[in-house]
Design an enzyme around this catalytic site. Structure first.
Site, PDB file in Angstrom:
ATOM      1  N   CYS A   2       0.892  -1.392   0.310  1.00 42.55           N
ATOM      2  CA  CYS A   2       0.281  -0.310  -0.347  1.00 42.55           C
ATOM      3  C   CYS A   2       1.210   1.117  -0.106  1.00 42.55           C
ATOM      4  CB  CYS A   2      -1.141  -0.056   1.291  1.00 42.55           C
ATOM      5  SG  CYS A   2      -1.994  -1.611   0.864  1.00 42.55           S
ATOM      6  N   ARG A  27       2.177   1.291  -5.734  1.00 44.44           N
ATOM      7  CA  ARG A  27       2.818  -0.139  -5.031  1.00 44.44           C
ATOM      8  C   ARG A  27       1.595  -0.458  -4.223  1.00 44.44           C
ATOM      9  NH1 ARG A  27       7.235   2.241  -1.560  1.00 44.44           N
ATOM     10  NH2 ARG A  27       5.763   0.691   0.790  1.00 44.44           N
ATOM     11  N   TRP A  75      -3.259  -2.130  -1.089  1.00 49.95           N
ATOM     12  CA  TRP A  75      -3.125  -3.185  -2.046  1.00 49.95           C
ATOM     13  C   TRP A  75      -3.754  -4.771  -1.599  1.00 49.95           C
ATOM     14  CZ3 TRP A  75      -0.537  -7.942  -1.294  1.00 49.95           C
ATOM     15  CH2 TRP A  75      -0.042  -8.982  -2.112  1.00 49.95           C
ATOM     16  N   ASN A 101       0.256   0.986   6.358  1.00 50.00           N
ATOM     17  CA  ASN A 101       0.379   0.246   5.081  1.00 50.00           C
ATOM     18  C   ASN A 101       1.409  -1.234   6.450  1.00 50.00           C
ATOM     19  OD1 ASN A 101       2.445  -1.325   2.984  1.00 50.00           O
ATOM     20  ND2 ASN A 101       3.958   0.342   3.249  1.00 50.00           N
ATOM     21  N   GLY A 102       1.069  -1.879   5.205  1.00 47.99           N
ATOM     22  CA  GLY A 102       1.696  -3.778   6.370  1.00 47.99           C
ATOM     23  C   GLY A 102       0.677  -4.287   7.182  1.00 47.99           C
ATOM     24  N   GLU A 487      13.809 -14.757 -16.001  1.00 43.98           N
ATOM     25  CA  GLU A 487      13.525 -13.291 -16.870  1.00 43.98           C
ATOM     26  C   GLU A 487      12.133 -12.491 -17.840  1.00 43.98           C
ATOM     27  OE1 GLU A 487      12.791 -10.819 -14.066  1.00 43.98           O
ATOM     28  OE2 GLU A 487      12.981  -9.527 -15.364  1.00 43.98           O
ATOM     29  N   LYS A 491       8.722 -11.692 -16.568  1.00 43.88           N
ATOM     30  CA  LYS A 491       8.031 -10.693 -18.185  1.00 43.88           C
ATOM     31  C   LYS A 491       6.930 -10.507 -17.860  1.00 43.88           C
ATOM     32  CE  LYS A 491       8.957  -8.079 -15.876  1.00 43.88           C
ATOM     33  NZ  LYS A 491      10.435  -8.242 -15.003  1.00 43.88           N
ATOM     34  N   GLU A 494       3.904 -11.275 -16.039  1.00 45.93           N
ATOM     35  CA  GLU A 494       3.767 -10.708 -15.121  1.00 45.93           C
ATOM     36  C   GLU A 494       2.402  -9.363 -15.664  1.00 45.93           C
ATOM     37  OE1 GLU A 494       7.256  -8.935 -12.137  1.00 45.93           O
ATOM     38  OE2 GLU A 494       7.629  -8.542 -14.241  1.00 45.93           O
ATOM     39  N   HIS A 510      13.387 -33.510 -20.347  1.00 47.70           N
ATOM     40  CA  HIS A 510      12.165 -33.645 -19.302  1.00 47.70           C
ATOM     41  C   HIS A 510      11.245 -33.683 -18.909  1.00 47.70           C
ATOM     42  CE1 HIS A 510      17.119 -35.421 -18.959  1.00 47.70           C
ATOM     43  NE2 HIS A 510      17.581 -34.327 -18.820  1.00 47.70           N
ATOM     44  N   LYS A 609       4.874  -3.135  -6.720  1.00 41.43           N
ATOM     45  CA  LYS A 609       5.875  -3.117  -6.563  1.00 41.43           C
ATOM     46  C   LYS A 609       7.053  -3.114  -5.523  1.00 41.43           C
ATOM     47  CE  LYS A 609       9.294  -1.103  -9.887  1.00 41.43           C
ATOM     48  NZ  LYS A 609       9.652  -1.714 -10.529  1.00 41.43           N
TER      49      LYS A 609
HETATM   50  C1  G6P Z   1       7.842  -7.548  -6.499  1.00 43.28           C
HETATM   51  C2  G6P Z   1       7.776  -6.473  -7.893  1.00 43.28           C
HETATM   52  C3  G6P Z   1       8.977  -7.333  -8.283  1.00 43.28           C
HETATM   53  C4  G6P Z   1      10.032  -7.684  -7.813  1.00 43.28           C
HETATM   54  C5  G6P Z   1       9.827  -8.232  -6.768  1.00 43.28           C
HETATM   55  C6  G6P Z   1      11.393  -8.417  -5.354  1.00 43.28           C
HETATM   56  O1  G6P Z   1       7.500  -9.114  -7.138  1.00 43.28           O
HETATM   57  O2  G6P Z   1       6.605  -7.066  -8.493  1.00 43.28           O
HETATM   58  O3  G6P Z   1       9.203  -7.078  -9.827  1.00 43.28           O
HETATM   59  O4  G6P Z   1      11.228  -8.065  -8.384  1.00 43.28           O
HETATM   60  O5  G6P Z   1       8.917  -7.758  -5.784  1.00 43.28           O
HETATM   61  O6  G6P Z   1      11.674  -6.677  -5.074  1.00 43.28           O
HETATM   62  P1  G6P Z   1      12.460  -5.706  -4.793  1.00 43.28           P
HETATM   63  O7  G6P Z   1      12.483  -4.341  -4.673  1.00 43.28           O
HETATM   64  O8  G6P Z   1      13.544  -6.379  -3.193  1.00 43.28           O
HETATM   65  O9  G6P Z   1      14.055  -5.776  -6.021  1.00 43.28           O
END
Ligand code: G6P
Length: 614
Positions: A2, A27, A75, A101-102, A487, A491, A494, A510, A609
């Site tokens: 949040c 966030r 969130w 937030n938390g 990765e 991407k 996501e 496998h 994020k």
């Molecule tokens: C969330 C974000 C990702 C990020 C991950 C770790 O899941 O959506 O994009 O890679 O957190 O975040 P950090 O800030 O620790 O890199």
């Protein structure tokens, strides 16, 4: 998670709070709300499901006058995203409002106690429990709101960054934190608070980073007092922000994600600035030089991270082991923190986090330090919790990354890990000076080579139109490019919501090979360096089963190109630097597929994020 923002001063709070919410929307964005105390001392709370824009429409005909207020973008953790569960939450009397937030972990027990004392609840959230508890403490102990906050927080287990306003005292804003970040902006007789500095930077560059278990009381006359939960006064330390407003805008790009992808050449140049010495052809990271002995003695490096940062960590493992011969383990922070890992004082833990706030990574650091390990933090956000909790470290310096899907932070993380590996190798003399010099020369060329890679943008856009039909994707790579396959798949998942799996190319036989048919797009990272011939055979295996091959190859390649349905060429570089280039077309491919499918790429569903809950 949040986002929270607050204002107390002489200006109208509403425009400042709404702008702040827009900045914090990365966030969380399932619901939003705002609370204001107007000049008649009415406390109004407006909240709605959806985005900040929906909140703005909702309050369009409402009274938003007032010079003190708090606002929140959510969130969801407890309770579905709807207007009842959105923040701010009122206390029972309607006198107090709180944003949070938390996660309050013991909220159920507290809620039951409060219910037995006659309190009623209008939401399913843990947050409403907290504000009711604060009011209950105030009434039952006949005390000030500040003391009530202190008493309530002593009873709370969990993480919080909170802000509270009280309509019986419109000249005071209270904030507190534990586990979740909170920054206070100090202006001229005005205060702003934010989950990060983005809602603050427009008004002041003087900030206070609230520390664990601290409570701040801000007054309209410009006074601020900070105490901890045990009522011990703390001296507020005012720091200067290194952030400017233009970094928070989209420039001419339609989305932050695209802007951030295109910013990578410049971002990496900044990341390497002062660290690559082109005269002596050496690398210098102060975090390593200042703790040289630790790195010389290190028996092992453990990398802890989550998400995209974890993928960067995997590439880091390949590079550090290759150049320094120090064994490296890569751990998901969330697993590491709970599995009683073997940690010794000769271990170095590298914690990687773009936001610097990821709760699991922060907890992994604590565990590592408690067991005597030395912690090196790699963060982007300056002054973030992980940066402060680490013994030393390096910032990425890529500027604020706003798009939820991480792009330029990833390439900067890989670059920083590369610099770390090169610097340790220099100190340990595990590779020759001449070889270091060659790597330094080549690394300096990487930003320009990314620029060349970005020229394929329009072609990738065309390819993307073809693949919007796909329900699944497979990504394959070997060696340094295996984590890039992971990765690339992440991407795509996501932001386009297409299911995708990344695999080491040789592992395909496998299991995943069973999925391949004429409908399955298979992205293969097949640069000339590394296990080229082996990957070529893996491509043959896909081709034989009629999979659609999208290959990433080194410029001038012919063999893979001939087998591919679609081919994207990247410039040649050292094997260990290829991931920084090969990931770029994968970022663009995900972006364009997501756009073609009409997705919100900057704010994909269910994601946040900065993940400040475990
Ligand atoms: C969330 C974000 C990702 C990020 C991950 C770790 O899941 O959506 O994009 O890679 O957190 O975040 P950090 O800030 O620790 O890199």
């Amino acid at each position: 998670m949040c986002g929270i923002v607050g204002y107390l001063g002489s200006r109208e709070a509403y425009p400042i709070l709404i702008k702040g919410l827009h900045r914090l929307e990365y966030r969380g964005y399932d619901s939003a709300g705002i609370a204001l105390i107007n000049s008649k001392l009415d406390l109004s709370v407006y909240k709605t499901k959806g985005k900040v824009e929906d909140l703005e429409n909702y309050v369009a005909d409402k009274d938003v006058e007032g010079t003190i207020g708090i606002a929140h973008t959510r969130w969801a953790t407890h309770g579905e995203p709807n207007s009842q569960n959105a923040h701010p939450h009122y206390s029972q009397s309607g006198r107090l409002a709180l944003i949070h937030n938390g996660i309050i972990e013991n909220y159920k027990v507290l809620k039951e106690e409060l219910i037995s004392k006659g309190y009623t609840f209008s939401s399913d959230t843990d947050t409403e429990v907290l504000i009711q508890l604060i009011e209950y403490m105030q009434m039952s102990h006949n005390t000030s709101i500040y003391e009530a906050v202190q008493l309530a927080l002593k009873n709370v287990i969990g993480a919080y960054a909170i802000a509270i306003i009280d309509k019986s005292n419109p000249n005071q804003l209270i904030a507190a934190r534990k586990g979740s970040p909170l920054i206070i902006g100090v202006g001229d007789k005005e205060f702003l608070i934010g989950s990060d500095a983005t809602p603050i930077v427009e008004y002041t560059n003087k900030v206070i980073y609230l520390e664990e278990e601290e409570i701040a009381v801000m007054k309209r006359n410009g006074e601020i007092s900070i105490t901890n939960l045990s009522n011990v006064p703390q001296t507020p330390i005012i720091k200067t922000l290194e952030l400017n407003l233009s970094q928070l805008e989209k420039a001419n790009f339609p989305h932050f994600m695209l802007k951030e992808i295109f910013e990578q050449p410049e971002a990496l140049r900044t990341s390497m600035l002062g660290r690559l010495n082109m005269e002596s052809k050496t690398v210098r990271l102060s975090g390593i030089i200042d703790h040289r002995d630790k790195f010389l003695k290190a028996k092992r490096i453990i990398i802890c991270a989550c998400g995209t940062s974890w993928h960067a960590g995997l590439i880091g493992k390949y590079i550090i082991e290759e150049l320094t011969r120090i064994p490296v383990e890569v751990e998901y922070s969330s697993e590491f923190r709970y599995r009683n890992p073997v940690i010794t004082k000769d271990d170095i833990v590298i914690a990687i986090s773009q936001s610097g706030e990821t709760a699991d990574t922060l907890a992994a650091i604590k565990l590592a330090k408690d067991n005597g390990a030395f912690v090196y933090g790699i963060c982007n956000v300056v002054g973030s919790s992980i940066a402060r909790a680490s013994d030393t470290g390096s910032y990425l310096h890529v500027g604020p990354e706003i798009g939820v899907a991480s792009t330029n932070a990833f390439t900067a993380q890989v670059t920083t890990l590369t610099l770390i590996a090169m610097n340790i190798a220099e100190e340990k003399k595990t590779i020759s000076k001449e070889r270091i010099a060659e790597l330094v020369e080549e690394l300096q060329q990487i930003p320009e080579k990314i620029n060349q890679t970005l020229q394929m943008n329009m072609r990738i856009k065309l390819y993307a139109q073809i693949f919007t039909y796909a329900r699944n994707f497979i990504y394959l790579g070997r060696g340094f490019n295996y984590p890039v396959a992971l990765e690339g798949a992440l991407k795509l998942k996501e932001i386009s919501y297409i299911h995708a799996e990344g695999y080491p190319a040789a592992e395909m036989k496998h299991g995943p090979i069973a999925l391949i048919d004429e409908e399955m797009p298979v992205v293969v990272i097949a640069p000339k360096r590394g296990m080229y011939e082996k990957v070529l055979s893996n491509i043959q295996e896909v081709k034989a089963r009629k999979g659609k091959i999208i290959s990433i190859v080194t410029k001038g390649d012919t063999a893979v190109k001939e087998l591919s349905d679609f081919c994207l060429e990247i410039p040649d570089t050292e094997e260990c630097f290829v991931p920084i280039l090969s990931v770029v077309p994968l970022q663009l491919l995900s972006y364009h597929i997501a756009i073609a499918k009409g997705r919100n790429v900057d704010q994909p569903r269910n994601l946040a994020k900065s993940v400040t809950v475990e």
